[in-house]
Design a protein around this motif. Structure first.
Motif, PDB file in Angstrom:
ATOM      1  N   ARG A   4       3.786  15.811 -22.976  1.00  0.00           N
ATOM      2  CA  ARG A   4       4.958  16.593 -23.335  1.00  0.00           C
ATOM      3  C   ARG A   4       4.846  17.121 -24.746  1.00  0.00           C
ATOM      4  NH1 ARG A   4      10.572  14.457 -21.170  1.00  0.00           N
ATOM      5  NH2 ARG A   4      10.173  14.877 -18.992  1.00  0.00           N
ATOM      6  N   GLY A 155      27.842  18.821  -8.937  1.00  0.00           N
ATOM      7  CA  GLY A 155      28.407  18.020  -7.846  1.00  0.00           C
ATOM      8  C   GLY A 155      29.397  18.845  -7.123  1.00  0.00           C
TER       9      GLY A 155
ATOM     10  N   MET B  26      15.407  14.590  -6.772  1.00  0.00           N
ATOM     11  CA  MET B  26      15.497  15.797  -7.592  1.00  0.00           C
ATOM     12  C   MET B  26      16.872  15.924  -8.269  1.00  0.00           C
ATOM     13  SD  MET B  26      12.451  17.010  -7.281  1.00  0.00           S
ATOM     14  CE  MET B  26      12.340  18.694  -7.831  1.00  0.00           C
ATOM     15  N   GLU B  27      17.243  14.915  -9.034  1.00  0.00           N
ATOM     16  CA  GLU B  27      18.537  14.949  -9.727  1.00  0.00           C
ATOM     17  C   GLU B  27      18.486  15.939 -10.890  1.00  0.00           C
ATOM     18  OE1 GLU B  27      21.362  13.864  -9.114  1.00  0.00           O
ATOM     19  OE2 GLU B  27      21.004  12.345  -7.569  1.00  0.00           O
ATOM     20  N   THR B  28      19.559  16.733 -11.049  1.00  0.00           N
ATOM     21  CA  THR B  28      19.568  17.755 -12.087  1.00  0.00           C
ATOM     22  C   THR B  28      19.992  17.213 -13.447  1.00  0.00           C
ATOM     23  OG1 THR B  28      21.860  18.262 -11.569  1.00  0.00           O
ATOM     24  CG2 THR B  28      20.180  19.589 -10.481  1.00  0.00           C
ATOM     25  N   LEU B  30      23.087  16.959 -14.041  1.00  0.00           N
ATOM     26  CA  LEU B  30      24.425  17.543 -14.203  1.00  0.00           C
ATOM     27  C   LEU B  30      25.450  16.875 -13.295  1.00  0.00           C
ATOM     28  CD1 LEU B  30      23.291  21.276 -14.048  1.00  0.00           C
ATOM     29  CD2 LEU B  30      23.812  19.983 -16.098  1.00  0.00           C
ATOM     30  N   ARG B  31      24.940  16.234 -12.252  1.00  0.00           N
ATOM     31  CA  ARG B  31      25.828  15.617 -11.275  1.00  0.00           C
ATOM     32  C   ARG B  31      26.447  14.336 -11.839  1.00  0.00           C
ATOM     33  NH1 ARG B  31      25.081  14.191  -5.822  1.00  0.00           N
ATOM     34  NH2 ARG B  31      23.446  12.773  -6.462  1.00  0.00           N
ATOM     35  N   GLU B  42      18.627  12.845 -15.132  1.00  0.00           N
ATOM     36  CA  GLU B  42      17.626  13.716 -14.505  1.00  0.00           C
ATOM     37  C   GLU B  42      16.522  12.885 -13.860  1.00  0.00           C
ATOM     38  OE1 GLU B  42      17.157  17.769 -17.052  1.00  0.00           O
ATOM     39  OE2 GLU B  42      16.030  16.042 -17.714  1.00  0.00           O
ATOM     40  N   PHE B  44      13.261  14.193 -11.496  1.00  0.00           N
ATOM     41  CA  PHE B  44      12.677  15.267 -10.689  1.00  0.00           C
ATOM     42  C   PHE B  44      11.160  15.255 -10.788  1.00  0.00           C
ATOM     43  CE2 PHE B  44      11.616  17.879 -14.351  1.00  0.00           C
ATOM     44  CZ  PHE B  44      12.493  17.385 -15.308  1.00  0.00           C
ATOM     45  N   THR B  64      14.371  20.951 -12.186  1.00  0.00           N
ATOM     46  CA  THR B  64      15.589  20.473 -11.547  1.00  0.00           C
ATOM     47  C   THR B  64      16.165  21.517 -10.593  1.00  0.00           C
ATOM     48  OG1 THR B  64      16.812  21.294 -13.434  1.00  0.00           O
ATOM     49  CG2 THR B  64      16.200  18.982 -13.475  1.00  0.00           C
ATOM     50  N   ASN B  92       9.339  12.928 -13.681  1.00  0.00           N
ATOM     51  CA  ASN B  92       9.625  12.758 -15.111  1.00  0.00           C
ATOM     52  C   ASN B  92       9.785  11.294 -15.507  1.00  0.00           C
ATOM     53  OD1 ASN B  92      12.088  12.541 -13.728  1.00  0.00           O
ATOM     54  ND2 ASN B  92      13.248  13.227 -15.488  1.00  0.00           N
TER      55      ASN B  92
END
Lengths: 155, 104
Positions: A4, A155, B26-28, B30-31, B42, B44, B64, B92
């Motif tokens: 990274r 969501g 694949m969690e963003t 944001l949820r 996150e 992903f 994401t 990640n």
């Protein structure tokens, strides 16, 4: 995560030849290149293109075709397929331009890869989806508007 | 958790197409968790690598914005019958999985 940090600087070389692992089938090879963090975190498309392809000069091309629904019932799963008849494909990128992070996914192609990339993406709202193909050192694009009835971000 | 499936089919334009279905949330980032109201971090897949007979031909970079349980298709025009196709991904959090299959 060393790769990274490594990435932050330049990302000019789109296709990196892989010396390691030739002839071996072990999946634990050294990655061809790092994840293009800068491109994914860009808020504008031009920035992302610059970060990933090293150029943001784009030309419309009918040799890039997109197969995607005109209307997506579910924004969480929108199938996109990019095909190109261009020679010497180096990379393919997909941007859903109204998403919070427009740069959605990309493909780097090294020797023996081809001009086809399909995936399923999330879309927050109705938006044009731009697909970019870098071939022979030049950047080409095609675009398609996809209507989204139920968003798929958050969501 | 990790389970990756691969399918190789003949592509219309000649050559072959590899389809990979990776099981991944694949969690963003944001949820929110509906019960606790806390953000789900996150998670992903970052890179997915495709190799034919051990030589890397393509590397997909996912973010994401890619759907849950990604289905990725890549063209391998120069592959021929008997070639070994390997696909491997890393997310990640450093989790990874791979699959391999011979071209029919």
């Amino acid at each position: 995560m060393k790769r990274r940090i490594f990435l932050k600087g330049s990302l000019a070389a789109g296709t990196l030849a892989v010396a390691a692992g030739a002839g071996m089938l072990t999946p634990t090879r050294v990655l061809a290149s790092a994840w293009p963090k800068a491109a994914f975190e860009s808020e504008t498309e031009a920035e992302a293109l610059q970060a990933f392809f090293g150029t943001s000069e784009v030309e419309q091309s009918d040799q890039v075709s997109i197969k995607a629904p005109l209307q997506a019932e579910n924004g969480a799963v929108v199938p996109i397929k990019v095909m190109t008849s261009l020679e010497d494909v180096e990379g393919i990128a997909i941007c859903a331009i109204k998403n919070p992070r427009p740069y959605t996914t990309s493909l780097r192609v090294s020797g023996g890869g081809g001009g086809l990339y399909s995936t399923r993406i999330k879309m927050g709202q109705t938006s044009p989806v731009n697909c970019y193909v870098k071939a022979g050192g030049k950047l080409y694009m095609a675009s398609q508007e996809i209507k989204v009835t139920v968003g798929g971000c958050g969501g | 958790m990790a389970s990756t499936k691969m399918k190789i089919k003949k592509s219309k334009g000649g050559g072959y197409e590899v389809m990979v279905l990776a099981k991944h949330p694949m969690e963003t980032g944001l949820r929110k968790d509906k019960k606790t109201g806390e953000k789900i971090p996150e998670h992903f897949i970052e890179n997915m690598e495709f190799a034919v007979n051990g030589e890397v031909v393509a590397q997909a970079n996912l973010g994401t914005g890619v759907s849950k349980n990604p289905l990725i298709g890549v063209g391998i025009p120069n592959a021929k019958s008997g070639d070994m196709v390997t696909v491997s991904w890393v997310d990640n959090k450093g989790e990874s999985d791979s699959a391999e299959k011979a071209v029919k």
